[in-house]
Design a protein around this motif. Structure first.
Motif, short mmCIF file in Angstrom:
data_model
loop_
_atom_site.label_atom_id
_atom_site.label_comp_id
_atom_site.label_asym_id
_atom_site.label_seq_id
_atom_site.Cartn_x
_atom_site.Cartn_y
_atom_site.Cartn_z
N GLU A 1 72.16 0.20 13.85
CA GLU A 1 70.82 0.79 13.07
C GLU A 1 70.84 2.13 13.82
O GLU A 1 70.56 2.38 15.06
N PRO A 2 70.76 3.13 12.99
CA PRO A 2 70.41 4.55 13.60
C PRO A 2 69.18 4.81 14.13
O PRO A 2 68.30 3.94 13.87
N PRO A 3 69.28 5.54 15.06
CA PRO A 3 68.12 5.70 16.03
C PRO A 3 67.09 6.65 15.32
O PRO A 3 66.51 7.55 16.01
N ALA A 4 66.61 6.11 14.14
CA ALA A 4 65.25 6.86 13.72
C ALA A 4 63.98 6.91 14.31
O ALA A 4 63.28 7.48 14.15
N GLU A 5 63.96 5.96 15.29
CA GLU A 5 62.80 5.71 15.75
C GLU A 5 62.28 6.77 16.98
O GLU A 5 61.50 6.81 17.67
N LEU A 6 63.59 7.29 17.57
CA LEU A 6 63.40 8.32 18.65
C LEU A 6 62.85 9.53 18.08
O LEU A 6 63.48 10.18 17.11
N ALA A 7 62.09 10.26 18.97
CA ALA A 7 61.55 11.62 18.63
C ALA A 7 62.84 12.83 19.09
O ALA A 7 63.63 12.27 19.60
N PRO A 8 62.60 13.65 18.26
CA PRO A 8 63.88 14.86 18.39
C PRO A 8 64.19 15.03 19.78
O PRO A 8 65.19 15.64 20.21
N GLY A 9 63.03 15.11 20.70
CA GLY A 9 63.03 15.35 22.16
C GLY A 9 63.86 14.12 23.02
O GLY A 9 64.08 14.62 24.33
N GLN A 10 63.68 12.98 22.43
CA GLN A 10 64.31 11.87 22.90
C GLN A 10 65.72 11.74 22.65
O GLN A 10 66.41 11.21 23.58
N LEU A 11 66.22 12.22 21.38
CA LEU A 11 67.63 12.00 21.03
C LEU A 11 68.43 13.15 21.15
O LEU A 11 68.35 14.24 20.77
N ILE A 12 69.91 12.87 21.71
CA ILE A 12 70.62 14.10 22.07
C ILE A 12 72.02 13.17 21.40
O ILE A 12 72.31 12.28 21.96
N THR A 13 72.57 13.87 20.45
CA THR A 13 73.60 13.57 19.93
C THR A 13 74.96 14.38 20.76
O THR A 13 74.76 15.72 20.26
N LEU A 14 75.53 13.81 21.26
CA LEU A 14 76.98 14.54 21.53
C LEU A 14 78.37 14.07 21.04
O LEU A 14 78.41 12.74 20.90
N SER A 15 79.07 15.24 20.77
CA SER A 15 80.37 14.87 20.23
C SER A 15 81.28 14.87 21.43
O SER A 15 81.49 15.72 22.14
N THR A 16 81.92 13.55 21.53
CA THR A 16 82.59 13.45 22.81
C THR A 16 84.23 13.48 22.70
O THR A 16 84.93 12.97 23.48
N ASP A 17 84.43 14.25 21.54
CA ASP A 17 85.99 14.53 21.52
C ASP A 17 86.51 15.84 22.10
O ASP A 17 87.49 16.24 21.96
N LEU A 18 85.64 16.49 22.89
CA LEU A 18 85.79 17.56 23.63
C LEU A 18 86.22 17.07 25.08
O LEU A 18 85.78 16.06 25.75
N PRO A 19 86.66 17.75 26.02
CA PRO A 19 86.98 17.59 27.60
C PRO A 19 85.60 17.03 27.98
O PRO A 19 84.46 17.76 27.60
N VAL A 20 85.67 16.17 28.95
CA VAL A 20 84.40 15.69 29.66
C VAL A 20 83.50 16.77 30.22
O VAL A 20 82.29 16.88 29.73
N GLU A 21 84.03 17.68 30.95
CA GLU A 21 83.25 18.67 31.48
C GLU A 21 82.62 19.41 30.67
O GLU A 21 81.40 20.02 30.76
N THR A 22 83.24 19.65 29.44
CA THR A 22 82.52 20.58 28.35
C THR A 22 81.30 19.76 27.84
O THR A 22 80.27 20.14 27.68
N VAL A 23 81.45 18.55 27.71
CA VAL A 23 80.58 17.57 27.29
C VAL A 23 79.36 17.69 28.02
O VAL A 23 78.29 17.75 27.78
N LEU A 24 79.64 17.62 29.23
CA LEU A 24 78.62 17.29 30.28
C LEU A 24 77.76 18.78 30.34
O LEU A 24 76.56 18.88 30.55
N ASP A 25 78.46 19.87 30.31
CA ASP A 25 77.99 21.16 30.41
C ASP A 25 77.05 21.21 28.97
O ASP A 25 75.81 21.85 29.25
N GLN A 26 77.50 20.79 27.82
CA GLN A 26 76.50 20.86 26.73
C GLN A 26 75.24 19.83 27.07
O GLN A 26 74.11 20.30 26.57
N LEU A 27 75.70 18.93 27.55
CA LEU A 27 74.23 17.94 27.81
C LEU A 27 73.31 18.82 28.68
O LEU A 27 72.03 18.79 28.59
N SER A 28 73.85 19.45 29.77
CA SER A 28 73.05 20.17 30.88
C SER A 28 72.28 21.12 30.30
O SER A 28 70.95 21.31 30.25
N ALA A 29 72.92 22.07 29.29
CA ALA A 29 72.28 23.05 28.35
C ALA A 29 71.10 22.34 27.43
O ALA A 29 70.16 23.15 27.60
N HIS A 30 71.51 21.44 26.88
CA HIS A 30 70.44 20.83 26.06
C HIS A 30 69.17 20.38 27.09
O HIS A 30 68.00 20.82 26.57
#
Length: 188
Positions: free
Chosen positions: A154-183
């Protein structure tokens, strides 16, 4: 003392959520709970015990999943009440399950971040094949289970934009973590 934060890393199997969630918990010194480990613990199994049941059987029935998600919430509530931030790692494919986490965060007055992990199906297939050969793997996710999950997710349509973060995890883990930190840093 800053308010503890609650993160859920969710999405379909083999999207890299456990790898990213565990690395995030380590980076941020947060408690980490994985649904596969908790599920097997509740069943009296070793985390590395292979379960070959299909979706909806054995420890993968909706009743056992509800028990698993209940245990995740209890552990999160305990740690958050102690001022410790928490990462929950599970598919959370149903809105009702995500709503339980949202209600917990609201009741405790903690900030909730829902991190949806996604990646191309070809990468997911590669990861499942690799995991099938790893005796230390905890997840029992296989292609046929993925297809069933994909159908039910069930797509997370109930989540407010500030609550939902979508990450593409096909990048190196450290890159993904840096993207999450920046977000997170970019949020008010």
């Amino acid at each position: 003392m800053p308010q503890p934060e609650l993160f859920i890393f969710f999405g379909l199997i083999a999207t890299g959520k456990s790898t990213v969630a565990q690395a995030w918990a380590t980076r941020r010194t947060l408690r980490y709970y994985n649904s596969d480990v908790v599920r097997k613990e509740l069943a009296g199994l070793s985390p590395h015990a292979r379960q070959r049941e299909t979706a909806d059987q054995g420890i993968y029935t909706s009743e056992f999943t509800a028990k698993t998600y209940g245990a995740l919430l209890e552990r999160a509530e305990h740690d958050l009440a102690q001022g410790q931030g928490v990462v929950l790692d599970a598919s959370y494919q149903r809105k009702a399950d995500r709503d339980q986490v949202r209600m917990l965060a609201q009741r405790l007055g903690v900030r909730l971040y829902c991190v949806l992990c996604v990646c191309p199906e070809e990468e997911m297939k590669r990861r499942m094949a690799q995991r099938a050969l790893d005796p230390q793997a905890v997840s029992d996710g296989r292609w046929e289970i993925y297809l069933k999950q994909k159908e039910r997710f069930e797509p997370p349509a109930e989540l407010a934009p500030g609550q939902l973060i979508t990450l593409s995890t096909d990048l190196p883990v450290e890159t993904v973590l840096d993207q999450l930190s920046a977000h997170l840093e970019a949020q008010p």
